[in-house]
Scaffold this active site. Structure first.
Site, short mmCIF file in Angstrom:
data_model
loop_
_atom_site.label_atom_id
_atom_site.label_comp_id
_atom_site.label_asym_id
_atom_site.label_seq_id
_atom_site.Cartn_x
_atom_site.Cartn_y
_atom_site.Cartn_z
N HIS A 67 -7.00 1.27 -6.99
CA HIS A 67 -7.36 0.58 -5.75
C HIS A 67 -8.13 -0.69 -6.13
O HIS A 67 -9.33 -0.83 -5.86
CB HIS A 67 -8.23 1.50 -4.88
CG HIS A 67 -8.29 1.10 -3.44
ND1 HIS A 67 -7.68 -0.03 -2.94
CD2 HIS A 67 -8.91 1.69 -2.36
CE1 HIS A 67 -7.92 -0.13 -1.64
NE2 HIS A 67 -8.65 0.89 -1.27
N ASP B 84 -16.53 8.97 -3.07
CA ASP B 84 -15.35 8.83 -2.22
C ASP B 84 -15.07 10.20 -1.61
O ASP B 84 -15.65 11.21 -2.02
CB ASP B 84 -14.16 8.36 -3.07
CG ASP B 84 -12.98 7.88 -2.23
OD1 ASP B 84 -13.09 7.83 -0.99
OD2 ASP B 84 -11.93 7.57 -2.83
N GLN C 231 -10.19 -3.04 -3.49
CA GLN C 231 -11.45 -2.45 -3.04
C GLN C 231 -12.53 -2.62 -4.10
O GLN C 231 -13.66 -3.01 -3.79
CB GLN C 231 -11.26 -0.97 -2.75
CG GLN C 231 -12.55 -0.23 -2.39
CD GLN C 231 -13.14 -0.66 -1.07
OE1 GLN C 231 -12.49 -0.55 -0.04
NE2 GLN C 231 -14.38 -1.16 -1.07
N CYS D 172 -16.18 3.50 -0.29
CA CYS D 172 -15.08 2.62 0.11
C CYS D 172 -14.66 2.84 1.56
O CYS D 172 -13.94 1.99 2.11
CB CYS D 172 -13.89 2.79 -0.82
SG CYS D 172 -13.23 4.47 -0.89
N ARG E 267 -14.15 -7.04 1.40
CA ARG E 267 -12.71 -6.93 1.18
C ARG E 267 -12.02 -8.25 1.54
O ARG E 267 -11.15 -8.73 0.80
CB ARG E 267 -12.12 -5.79 2.04
CG ARG E 267 -12.51 -4.39 1.61
CD ARG E 267 -11.92 -4.02 0.26
NE ARG E 267 -10.48 -4.09 0.26
CZ ARG E 267 -9.66 -3.12 0.70
NH1 ARG E 267 -10.18 -1.99 1.20
NH2 ARG E 267 -8.36 -3.24 0.63
N ARG F 288 0.89 -1.18 0.00
CA ARG F 288 0.00 0.00 0.00
C ARG F 288 0.92 1.22 0.00
O ARG F 288 1.59 1.51 1.00
CB ARG F 288 -0.90 -0.03 1.24
CG ARG F 288 -1.93 1.10 1.34
CD ARG F 288 -2.78 0.86 2.59
NE ARG F 288 -3.70 1.94 2.87
CZ ARG F 288 -4.97 1.98 2.46
NH1 ARG F 288 -5.44 1.00 1.73
NH2 ARG F 288 -5.76 2.98 2.80
#
Length: 299
Positions: free
Chosen positions: A127, A218, A130, A258, A286, A100
């Site tokens: 991402h 988001d 996700q 998310c 996830r 990450r």
């Protein structure tokens, strides 16, 4: 040659739906395996995390492996040692990397100079884990994903890019509403369209949301963009997903995020806490989506 998961498009189109089906099977049957027995998977995180770290650590353990977490302050990813050297060293210690970080180029260097699988747990560009979880969440409600319309409202960021790739892989219609200066990368859009993705881009959230089965958003300022908060608040004025905007979506449309969410900013409290909100299913998924991705890599 090891398999890598840097974007959704890394999984061949004839296999990517099977990964989602397997994730659903693993979820329903509470699957535990010994696939990673005797294997060590390093989690190297340069960005803070709750869901990503916990879901990956739990997932690796449920597949029989040993996760080792390395925080930004403990790693050399962004410091004096050349990343290509780090890649070659870690390949001799571990069996896989879950990273990450900031730039996508860091993952590409780890792939180029290492010889173990690399999983993108988030970069500034993508991402994918996700969005695979989000696609699983949509699949549970509407299995015919190629008949679904997904709306994206807000920044053309890493999430938007992965939803764009997901449209190419799974066939859902995608309508993005992004203000000028915050649109997704044109090259990513063009590649998805060349692969058959059905995508429209507008600066009007009402147009994007009209008739949508799923409405996504988001935060307006992601990690590392905090100093742009005021500027972004001005740019995204009118982009809040509230009850009026959700009212333009299809009957029984779902709201997605998310997390973490800024209530009263990109989404209203009423929508976030409404029966239409499926954010907790996304968060749970996830774990299951990532287990299926790891199985695809290592099996």
């Amino acid at each position: 040659m090891p398999k890598h998961f840097l974007t959704i498009l890394d999984i061949p189109r004839d296999e990517v739906k099977q990964v989602i089906l397997r994730a659903k099977e693993m979820k329903d049957a509470k699957v535990r395996t010994d696939l990673l027995d005797g294997k060590t998977v390093l989690l190297i995180f340069e960005k803070a995390s709750t869901r990503t770290r916990v879901s990956f650590e739990v997932g690796v353990r449920q597949l029989g492996g040993d996760p080792v977490f390395i925080a930004a302050r403990d790693s050399q990813l962004g410091r004096s040692e050349p990343l290509k050297d780090t890649a070659r060293v870690l390949s001799r210690y571990a069996d896989g990397l879950i990273v990450r970080t900031f730039g996508q180029e860091k993952l590409e260097t780890l792939v180029d100079y290492g010889d173990i699988p690399v999983v993108n747990a988030l970069t500034d560009e993508y991402h994918p884990c996700q969005v695979m979880a989000d696609i699983l969440t949509m699949y549970e409600r509407t299995p015919d994903l190629d008949k679904v319309k997904v709306a994206w409202v807000g920044d053309g960021n890493n999430m938007a890019h992965s939803f764009i790739n997901g449209s190419a892989a799974f066939g859902y219609e995608l309508s993005l509403a992004c203000p000028e200066g915050y649109k997704p990368d044109q090259a990513i859009l063009d590649k998805a369209v060349s692969l058959g993705a059905k995508i429209t881009l507008t600066d009007d959230p009402k147009v994007a949301v009209a008739g949508a089965d799923y409405v996504n958003t988001d935060v307006w300022a992601s990690m590392g963009q905090e100093e742009e908060q005021k500027k972004r608040e001005a740019a995204f004025a009118g982009y809040m997903v509230d009850e009026a905007l959700m009212g333009l979506a299809a009957p029984n449309a779902s709201f997605m995020h998310c997390l973490p969410a800024h209530r009263g900013e990109e989404v209203s409290e009423a929508v976030f806490e409404s029966p239409a909100s499926i954010v907790w299913d996304q968060a749970e998924n996830r774990l299951h989506a990532q287990k299926a991705i790891l199985e695809w890599i290592f099996k």
